[in-house]
Motif scaffolding. Structure first.
Motif, mmCIF file in Angstrom:
data_model
loop_
_atom_site.group_PDB
_atom_site.id
_atom_site.type_symbol
_atom_site.label_atom_id
_atom_site.label_comp_id
_atom_site.label_asym_id
_atom_site.label_seq_id
_atom_site.Cartn_x
_atom_site.Cartn_y
_atom_site.Cartn_z
ATOM 1 N N ALA A 11 0.827 -1.207 0.000
ATOM 2 C CA ALA A 11 0.000 0.000 0.000
ATOM 3 C C ALA A 11 0.862 1.258 0.000
ATOM 4 N N THR A 12 1.925 1.252 0.786
ATOM 5 C CA THR A 12 2.807 2.425 0.869
ATOM 6 C C THR A 12 3.483 2.697 -0.469
ATOM 7 N N VAL A 13 4.050 1.651 -1.068
ATOM 8 C CA VAL A 13 4.714 1.810 -2.370
ATOM 9 C C VAL A 13 3.713 2.254 -3.433
ATOM 10 N N SER A 14 2.495 1.690 -3.399
ATOM 11 C CA SER A 14 1.468 2.050 -4.385
ATOM 12 C C SER A 14 1.102 3.520 -4.279
ATOM 13 N N VAL A 15 0.940 4.005 -3.063
ATOM 14 C CA VAL A 15 0.588 5.419 -2.874
ATOM 15 C C VAL A 15 1.686 6.320 -3.422
ATOM 16 N N LEU A 16 2.942 6.013 -3.083
ATOM 17 C CA LEU A 16 4.060 6.850 -3.522
ATOM 18 C C LEU A 16 4.194 6.840 -5.047
ATOM 19 N N VAL A 17 4.083 5.649 -5.635
ATOM 20 C CA VAL A 17 4.255 5.533 -7.087
ATOM 21 C C VAL A 17 3.107 6.209 -7.832
ATOM 22 N N THR A 18 1.864 5.988 -7.387
ATOM 23 C CA THR A 18 0.714 6.598 -8.074
ATOM 24 C C THR A 18 0.729 8.113 -7.946
ATOM 25 N N LEU A 19 1.193 8.636 -6.802
ATOM 26 C CA LEU A 19 1.314 10.092 -6.664
ATOM 27 C C LEU A 19 2.346 10.638 -7.643
ATOM 28 N N PRO A 27 -2.524 7.266 -15.248
ATOM 29 C CA PRO A 27 -3.618 6.846 -14.368
ATOM 30 C C PRO A 27 -3.152 6.011 -13.183
ATOM 31 N N VAL A 28 -4.057 5.848 -12.241
ATOM 32 C CA VAL A 28 -3.766 5.070 -11.040
ATOM 33 C C VAL A 28 -3.412 3.637 -11.394
ATOM 34 N N VAL A 29 -4.082 3.092 -12.413
ATOM 35 C CA VAL A 29 -3.834 1.702 -12.795
ATOM 36 C C VAL A 29 -2.363 1.495 -13.134
ATOM 37 N N ALA A 30 -1.780 2.434 -13.873
ATOM 38 C CA ALA A 30 -0.368 2.312 -14.234
ATOM 39 C C ALA A 30 0.502 2.314 -12.982
ATOM 40 N N GLY A 31 0.139 3.163 -12.015
ATOM 41 C CA GLY A 31 0.894 3.202 -10.764
ATOM 42 C C GLY A 31 0.812 1.897 -10.003
ATOM 43 N N LEU A 32 -0.364 1.277 -10.002
ATOM 44 C CA LEU A 32 -0.526 0.009 -9.299
ATOM 45 C C LEU A 32 0.294 -1.101 -9.955
ATOM 46 N N VAL A 33 0.272 -1.111 -11.292
ATOM 47 C CA VAL A 33 1.048 -2.127 -12.006
ATOM 48 C C VAL A 33 2.541 -1.936 -11.753
ATOM 49 N N LEU A 34 2.996 -0.686 -11.813
ATOM 50 C CA LEU A 34 4.406 -0.412 -11.552
ATOM 51 C C LEU A 34 4.775 -0.768 -10.110
ATOM 52 N N SER A 35 3.877 -0.501 -9.171
ATOM 53 C CA SER A 35 4.124 -0.865 -7.769
ATOM 54 C C SER A 35 4.306 -2.363 -7.632
ATOM 55 N N GLY A 36 3.460 -3.115 -8.321
ATOM 56 C CA GLY A 36 3.599 -4.567 -8.285
ATOM 57 C C GLY A 36 4.929 -5.028 -8.847
ATOM 58 N N VAL A 270 -10.708 -1.788 -3.685
ATOM 59 C CA VAL A 270 -9.602 -2.329 -2.883
ATOM 60 C C VAL A 270 -9.067 -3.618 -3.494
ATOM 61 N N PHE A 271 -9.973 -4.554 -3.814
ATOM 62 C CA PHE A 271 -9.535 -5.854 -4.311
ATOM 63 C C PHE A 271 -8.985 -5.753 -5.736
ATOM 64 N N VAL A 272 -9.597 -4.912 -6.570
ATOM 65 C CA VAL A 272 -9.099 -4.742 -7.938
ATOM 66 C C VAL A 272 -7.711 -4.106 -7.920
ATOM 67 N N SER A 273 -7.472 -3.224 -6.944
ATOM 68 C CA SER A 273 -6.129 -2.643 -6.813
ATOM 69 C C SER A 273 -5.094 -3.744 -6.625
ATOM 70 N N PHE A 274 -5.426 -4.743 -5.800
ATOM 71 C CA PHE A 274 -4.506 -5.863 -5.607
ATOM 72 C C PHE A 274 -4.362 -6.680 -6.886
ATOM 73 N N PHE A 275 -5.430 -6.705 -7.696
ATOM 74 C CA PHE A 275 -5.333 -7.420 -8.966
ATOM 75 C C PHE A 275 -4.278 -6.773 -9.861
ATOM 76 N N PHE A 276 -4.321 -5.458 -9.967
ATOM 77 C CA PHE A 276 -3.341 -4.771 -10.809
ATOM 78 C C PHE A 276 -1.934 -4.863 -10.211
ATOM 79 N N VAL A 277 -1.855 -4.839 -8.889
ATOM 80 C CA VAL A 277 -0.548 -5.025 -8.250
ATOM 81 C C VAL A 277 -0.007 -6.419 -8.570
ATOM 82 N N SER A 278 -0.864 -7.427 -8.457
ATOM 83 C CA SER A 278 -0.414 -8.794 -8.752
ATOM 84 C C SER A 278 -0.034 -8.939 -10.219
ATOM 85 N N LEU A 279 -0.720 -8.212 -11.088
ATOM 86 C CA LEU A 279 -0.362 -8.227 -12.503
ATOM 87 C C LEU A 279 1.046 -7.664 -12.698
#
Length: 671
Positions: A11-19, A27-36, A270-279
């Motif tokens: 969650a911490t890495v996702s917030v920093l990367v998406t910001l 978009p946020v989706v790109a940040g979540l994927v990069l965080s993963g 919340v759960f879809v965010s984890f989906f993009f992180v796992s991707l």
């Protein structure tokens, strides 16, 4: 490491990367994927419990499909089927077929080639819809095509999920196709059974739950339907995702659809965010370094090859070159359900993890690049210019029809866009016997207009050729009412090149960008955003009982700050009961019966206002309604007198009209 600790790190890495990416307008989706990718095993290995994260991601897919199902009830699917089916069939079948043929030519097994074909045929619903929504392009021509195609792709996931487990048996055997047919039959039977059982049961269940007045029980019921239906379908060999989609469609046909959407969205996000992180965790930097050429070629296949096929599909649906170009750009990326299909194919030993690694890397990169490319695409005209020859070929029949049916027409109005605004204007001009020619790029609107008897033609108004066929030089005026800002600017430029002296009226959705139109010196520009805001302003002030002249002043002041318009304040006066200060007053009608002592007397002679506080506001005499000089009007038998005053005062006046009252009592009442 404890799982909660891993969640905190993710969650911490996702917030920093998406910001950080947010500042780059990604978009946020790109940040979540990069965080993963960063926390995954192929980079810093901050998250080690991958199985648990994948389990959460699978729940995210279930919720994602459920919310998609909520958007597509049976009625809506029925209404949009004609719009989405043809374009979706062309895009999906052409992309899958070409990909399969290329894979076979590269000596890949046919089973593996089919998986690649399925994966390339799908685009990212979550990413593209969010990008279109941010750019306000969902209602633009290319936006409609993209949305329709994405819907069709989502529906195609069902047979794809059914076919992949059967691929190891070989596609050259009749028994395999029989199993595919049986599996599809099972799916259809399951869908029919679920809908028949739930058509009555689910609405009844929600009514019982709603009667409990408990939001917690309602949320649990929605979760039970979502996860329970997904589990039931999995018992029959179908996917969890299919079951969740069906559950969403079931709830969509009830009156509780919007409440379910509102309650489930936070959980879904919340759960879809984890989906993009796992991707993102599947992105492998080593693969990118070691197989750079392969990854880049696959990325080019997503961005250029897949985009070109989508553009051609849009062209066959007779979208203009610009819309087809933007549609191709919007659909040219890897889809989140492609990841689901690859996971399934790996589990069924159809493909190996090593073989799909470059494909996953290229797909994830395409998802990163899509928002940036979509943002820049409208500024590149080379793509649409390359599509012009095909556009002219496909539009030849339409252009000929437009030329033939409008031959010799002059002194007419050209209307570009046949949405609600275009329909209203066309109907009004037709009632005034003013000839019109309407150019529209939505085939459904064209068909609807012709059913109404309006002269609507399928044509691209950005084309000088189409404007020439509509006899631009002999028209009285042009009215442009389309949602695509850039397309509107191109229409104005085309009109300016052909004849710069024609009066042009432009309706635009938003105030931003109006200056882009002013350089063409249109006769008038109307912004829906401004006019809608002024309408809300006037209604709110009216409800607050602000005096009418003050409202007019405020509306004029607000309009002067934004744009000029000759439209005046037309809000209807408030009824008596909506004025708080006048709520104690009532309006009563009293019939003057023969024998009444007030016959022949005027309200002024009776002294009604001075002695009782009651005012006569109208007198109905036969078929006439008298409204003026009522104080001096002598009352006659059969008059209906309308009075306003307090209830107690009205009761006193009512007694005056009583035939039984004598002169003495009359004087007493009026004293």
């Amino acid at each position: 490491m404890h799982f909660l600790e891993e969640i905190t790190i993710i969650a911490t890495v996702s917030v920093l990367v998406t910001l950080l990416l947010g500042r780059l307008k990604l978009p946020v989706v790109a940040g979540l994927v990069l965080s993963g990718a960063l926390v995954g095993p192929n980079c810093f290995s901050l998250a080690k419990d991958l199985k648990t994260i994948e389990l959460i991601a699978e729940v995210g897919v279930v919720f994602l499909l459920f919310t998609i199902g909520l958007e597509f009830s049976l009625n809506r699917l029925k209404n949009i089927f004609r719009q989405v089916a043809l374009g979706g069939i062309i895009q999906v079948s052409a992309t899958a077929t070409i990909t399969i043929l290329i894979a076979i030519a590269l000596d890949r097994p046919i089973q593996e080639a089919v998986v690649y074909g399925f994966v390339f045929a799908l685009s990212s619903t979550a990413l593209v819809l969010r990008t279109l929504n941010e750019r306000n392009e969902l209602d633009a021509p290319h936006g409609r095509f993209i949305v329709g195609t994405l819907i069709f792709q989502d529906l195609c996931i069902v047979p794809m999920v059914l076919i992949i487990p059967l691929l190891p048996q070989g596609l050259d055997r009749l028994s395999v196709w029989q199993e595919v047919g049986v599996a599809l039959g099972q799916a259809v039977l399951m869908v029919i059974t679920l809908f028949l059982c739930s058509r009555k049961l689910v609405p009844l269940l929600f009514k019982w739950v709603d009667a409990s007045r408990s939001s917690e029980v309602f949320i649990l019921t929605v979760l039970c339907l979502c996860i329970g239906t997904a589990y039931i379908t999995s018992l029959t060999g179908l996917s969890l995702a299919l079951g969740a989609f069906l559950a969403g469609m079931i709830v969509a046909d009830t009156d509780f659809r919007h409440r379910a959407m509102g309650d489930i969205l936070p959980l879904k996000d919340v759960f879809v965010s984890f989906f993009f992180v796992s991707l993102g965790m599947f992105f492998n930097f080593e693969v990118l370094i070691e197989q750079t050429v392969t990854v880049m070629l696959l990325l080019a296949a997503f961005l250029f090859g897949k985009g070109l096929i989508a553009s051609i599909a849009a062209m066959f649906m007779r979208f203009p070159p610009r819309a087809a170009w933007l549609a191709g750009v919007g659909l040219a990326q890897f889809g989140e359900f492609g990841f689901v299909l690859l996971q399934l194919a790996t589990k069924e030993n159809v493909v190996s993890s090593e073989a799909i690694a470059p494909l996953l890397n290229a797909g994830i990169l395409s998802m990163f690049l899509t928002p940036l490319i979509v943002y820049k695409a409208p500024h590149f005209t080379a793509g649409e210019r390359a599509l012009d020859p095909l556009a002219k070929l496909l539009r030849a029949k339409t252009a000929q029809e437009l030329e033939e049916k409008t031959e010799g027409q002059n002194d007419h109005i050209i209307i570009i866009g046949y949405g609600i605004s275009g329909q209203l204007l066309t109907s009004s001009l037709r009632s005034l016997s003013i000839e019109t020619v309407v150019l529209e790029m939505n085939s459904d609107n064209v068909r609807y207009g012709r059913e109404r008897g309006d002269p609507v033609y399928y044509a691209d108004a950005t084309s000088e050729e189409a404007l020439g066929h509509a006899h631009l030089k002999s028209c009285r005026a042009v009215v442009v009412m389309i949602n695509d800002h850039a397309a509107t600017e191109r229409v104005l430029a085309s009109i300016n090149r052909l004849d710069g002296n024609i009066p042009i009226f432009v309706r635009t959705q938003y105030m931003t960008g109006i200056e882009d139109f002013r350089k063409f010196k249109p006769a008038g520009i109307v912004s829906c955003e401004i006019e809608g805001g002024l309408e809300v302003l006037s209604q709110v002030l009216r409800k607050l009982e602000v005096p009418r002249n003050v409202i007019i002043k405020e509306v004029d002041h607000a309009r002067a700050q934004t744009m000029h318009s000759d439209r005046e304040f037309k809000e209807s006066p408030l009824p008596l009961h909506q004025h708080q200060e006048l709520k104690s007053l009532t309006v009563e009608n009293i019939l003057l019966i023969k024998g009444s002592r007030v016959e022949g007397k005027s309200p002024k002679q009776l002294g009604l206002a001075e002695k009782t506080g009651v005012l006569v506001i109208a007198i109905r005499r036969n078929e006439l309604l008298l409204l003026h000089r009522l104080a001096d009007t002598h009352l006659e038998i059969g008059d209906i007198v309308y009075c306003i005053g307090r209830k107690s005062e009205i009761e006193i006046v009512t007694e005056l009209f009583d035939p039984l009252i004598n002169s003495k009592n009359l004087k007493t009442i009026l004293s």
